[in-house]
Motif scaffolding. Structure first.
Motif, PDB file in Angstrom:
ATOM      1  N   UNK A   1      32.000  21.958  35.502  1.00 42.24           N
ATOM      2  CA  UNK A   1      30.948  21.417  36.366  1.00 42.24           C
ATOM      3  C   UNK A   1      30.587  19.998  35.941  1.00 42.24           C
ATOM      4  N   UNK A   2      30.430  19.798  34.634  1.00 38.76           N
ATOM      5  CA  UNK A   2      30.080  18.467  34.127  1.00 38.76           C
ATOM      6  C   UNK A   2      31.164  17.442  34.434  1.00 38.76           C
ATOM      7  N   UNK A   3      32.407  17.904  34.544  1.00 36.54           N
ATOM      8  CA  UNK A   3      33.532  17.015  34.857  1.00 36.54           C
ATOM      9  C   UNK A   3      33.681  16.788  36.360  1.00 36.54           C
ATOM     10  N   UNK A   4      32.773  17.354  37.160  1.00 36.74           N
ATOM     11  CA  UNK A   4      32.847  17.178  38.611  1.00 36.74           C
ATOM     12  C   UNK A   4      33.905  18.049  39.255  1.00 36.74           C
ATOM     13  N   UNK A   5      34.179  19.206  38.644  1.00 40.22           N
ATOM     14  CA  UNK A   5      35.209  20.113  39.155  1.00 40.22           C
ATOM     15  C   UNK A   5      34.626  21.501  39.448  1.00 40.22           C
ATOM     16  N   UNK A   6      33.687  21.582  40.400  1.00 36.72           N
ATOM     17  CA  UNK A   6      33.066  22.878  40.681  1.00 36.72           C
ATOM     18  C   UNK A   6      34.035  23.905  41.264  1.00 36.72           C
ATOM     19  N   UNK A   7      35.079  23.456  41.949  1.00 32.52           N
ATOM     20  CA  UNK A   7      36.067  24.408  42.466  1.00 32.52           C
ATOM     21  C   UNK A   7      36.726  25.157  41.314  1.00 32.52           C
ATOM     22  N   UNK A   8      37.037  24.431  40.261  1.00 36.47           N
ATOM     23  CA  UNK A   8      37.663  25.040  39.084  1.00 36.47           C
ATOM     24  C   UNK A   8      36.672  25.950  38.358  1.00 36.47           C
ATOM     25  N   UNK A   9      35.391  25.551  38.314  1.00 34.38           N
ATOM     26  CA  UNK A   9      34.362  26.400  37.711  1.00 34.38           C
ATOM     27  C   UNK A   9      34.232  27.698  38.503  1.00 34.38           C
ATOM     28  N   UNK A  10      34.334  27.597  39.811  1.00 34.33           N
ATOM     29  CA  UNK A  10      34.297  28.795  40.663  1.00 34.33           C
ATOM     30  C   UNK A  10      35.401  29.774  40.270  1.00 34.33           C
ATOM     31  N   UNK A  11      36.580  29.244  39.949  1.00 35.10           N
ATOM     32  CA  UNK A  11      37.689  30.119  39.555  1.00 35.10           C
ATOM     33  C   UNK A  11      37.415  30.801  38.220  1.00 35.10           C
ATOM     34  N   UNK A  12      36.734  30.114  37.311  1.00 32.40           N
ATOM     35  CA  UNK A  12      36.355  30.718  36.029  1.00 32.40           C
ATOM     36  C   UNK A  12      35.385  31.878  36.282  1.00 32.40           C
ATOM     37  N   UNK A  13      34.389  31.642  37.134  1.00 30.06           N
ATOM     38  CA  UNK A  13      33.443  32.707  37.465  1.00 30.06           C
ATOM     39  C   UNK A  13      34.143  33.863  38.183  1.00 30.06           C
ATOM     40  N   UNK A  14      35.091  33.541  39.027  1.00 35.31           N
ATOM     41  CA  UNK A  14      35.831  34.577  39.741  1.00 35.31           C
ATOM     42  C   UNK A  14      36.623  35.451  38.764  1.00 35.31           C
ATOM     43  N   UNK A  15      37.230  34.835  37.750  1.00 31.12           N
ATOM     44  CA  UNK A  15      37.926  35.620  36.722  1.00 31.12           C
ATOM     45  C   UNK A  15      36.965  36.593  36.049  1.00 31.12           C
ATOM     46  N   UNK A  16      35.763  36.119  35.696  1.00 33.70           N
ATOM     47  CA  UNK A  16      34.776  36.978  35.033  1.00 33.70           C
ATOM     48  C   UNK A  16      34.351  38.110  35.959  1.00 33.70           C
ATOM     49  N   UNK A  17      34.169  37.793  37.219  1.00 33.97           N
ATOM     50  CA  UNK A  17      33.751  38.780  38.212  1.00 33.97           C
ATOM     51  C   UNK A  17      34.806  39.877  38.345  1.00 33.97           C
ATOM     52  N   UNK A  18      36.067  39.484  38.362  1.00 37.27           N
ATOM     53  CA  UNK A  18      37.137  40.456  38.592  1.00 37.27           C
ATOM     54  C   UNK A  18      37.585  41.189  37.336  1.00 37.27           C
ATOM     55  N   UNK A  19      37.388  40.596  36.153  1.00 36.61           N
ATOM     56  CA  UNK A  19      37.900  41.224  34.929  1.00 36.61           C
ATOM     57  C   UNK A  19      36.803  41.847  34.075  1.00 36.61           C
ATOM     58  N   UNK A  20      35.549  41.540  34.368  1.00 38.50           N
ATOM     59  CA  UNK A  20      34.458  42.029  33.536  1.00 38.50           C
ATOM     60  C   UNK A  20      33.955  43.383  33.974  1.00 38.50           C
ATOM     61  N   UNK A  21      32.910  43.845  33.292  1.00 43.29           N
ATOM     62  CA  UNK A  21      32.322  45.136  33.664  1.00 43.29           C
ATOM     63  C   UNK A  21      31.698  45.085  35.055  1.00 43.29           C
ATOM     64  N   UNK A  22      31.733  46.199  35.745  1.00 41.65           N
ATOM     65  CA  UNK A  22      31.243  46.270  37.125  1.00 41.65           C
ATOM     66  C   UNK A  22      29.780  45.878  37.235  1.00 41.65           C
ATOM     67  N   UNK A  23      28.968  46.192  36.225  1.00 39.29           N
ATOM     68  CA  UNK A  23      27.547  45.868  36.333  1.00 39.29           C
ATOM     69  C   UNK A  23      27.274  44.368  36.222  1.00 39.29           C
ATOM     70  N   UNK A  24      28.236  43.603  35.744  1.00 35.46           N
ATOM     71  CA  UNK A  24      28.083  42.152  35.658  1.00 35.46           C
ATOM     72  C   UNK A  24      28.674  41.433  36.869  1.00 35.46           C
ATOM     73  N   UNK A  25      29.412  42.146  37.706  1.00 34.52           N
ATOM     74  CA  UNK A  25      30.081  41.515  38.853  1.00 34.52           C
ATOM     75  C   UNK A  25      29.117  40.782  39.784  1.00 34.52           C
ATOM     76  N   UNK A  26      27.931  41.337  40.105  1.00 29.70           N
ATOM     77  CA  UNK A  26      27.029  40.597  40.998  1.00 29.70           C
ATOM     78  C   UNK A  26      26.627  39.220  40.447  1.00 29.70           C
ATOM     79  N   UNK A  27      26.423  39.130  39.140  1.00 30.28           N
ATOM     80  CA  UNK A  27      26.077  37.842  38.537  1.00 30.28           C
ATOM     81  C   UNK A  27      27.214  36.849  38.709  1.00 30.28           C
ATOM     82  N   UNK A  28      28.419  37.240  38.320  1.00 28.31           N
ATOM     83  CA  UNK A  28      29.553  36.308  38.363  1.00 28.31           C
ATOM     84  C   UNK A  28      29.915  35.950  39.795  1.00 28.31           C
ATOM     85  N   UNK A  29      29.768  36.888  40.713  1.00 20.27           N
ATOM     86  CA  UNK A  29      30.047  36.594  42.131  1.00 20.27           C
ATOM     87  C   UNK A  29      29.039  35.561  42.645  1.00 20.27           C
TER      88      UNK A  29
END
Length: 160
Positions: A54-82
């Motif tokens: 985000x600080x580098x001006x690359x929010x699309x790439x940050x979105x992909x990081x959050x998407x990885x967390x959403x898809x690979x993390x515990x189900x109860x954390x998915x709403x946060x990462x999504x």
């Protein structure tokens, strides 16, 4: 799509280079290195990597990081990462000049944070304020610079 743009399992994967906001560039153009997909990180590493992007001006790439967390993390954390992915892609659209889509995704992400119980040190109230303020400015025609508008994910929430 180029016939060669398939991954090892035959799924379509565009090999076109991308700019810092994730927009496709012509084949052969110099682009920004893509964010690897499917990386499993700890919540702290997810937040740190997303903040760096985000600080580098690359929010699309940050979105992909959050998407990885959403898809690979515990189900109860998915709403946060999504929700965090929605905020990042909202910033992406706003910076690309898509005011309607940007404001809509910023508001959707902020609304999705309501009732989230997993925080991982994120400043959720600050992020909700940041998203609402940015969405309002985008609705008013503001030109968005992704790096300058990057939120603080921990402590302080919005812009610092």
């Amino acid at each position: 799509m180029n016939a060669r743009d398939r991954d090892g399992e035959g799924r379509a994967r565009s090999a076109r280079p991308r700019d810092g906001l994730g927009r496709p560039l012509p084949y052969g153009a110099a682009g920004v290195e893509r964010q690897p997909e499917g990386v499993v990180r700890s919540p702290a590493a997810t937040v740190a990597e997303a903040q760096r992007l985000l600080d580098a001006g690359m929010p699309f790439h940050a979105h992909e990081v959050f998407e990885d967390a959403w898809k690979s993390g515990p189900a109860d954390a998915a709403p946060l990462w999504r929700a965090m992915a929605q905020l990042a892609v909202g910033l992406t659209h706003a910076a690309r000049g898509n005011a309607l889509g940007g404001a809509r995704l910023l508001r959707r992400g902020a609304a999705s944070l309501d009732g989230v119980t997993q925080e991982y040190g994120l400043d959720l109230p600050g992020l909700v304020r940041w998203a609402g303020e940015l969405a309002h400015r985008v609705d008013g025609g503001a030109v968005v610079d992704a790096a300058r508008e990057a939120p603080r994910l921990r402590g302080g929430g919005g812009l610092e």
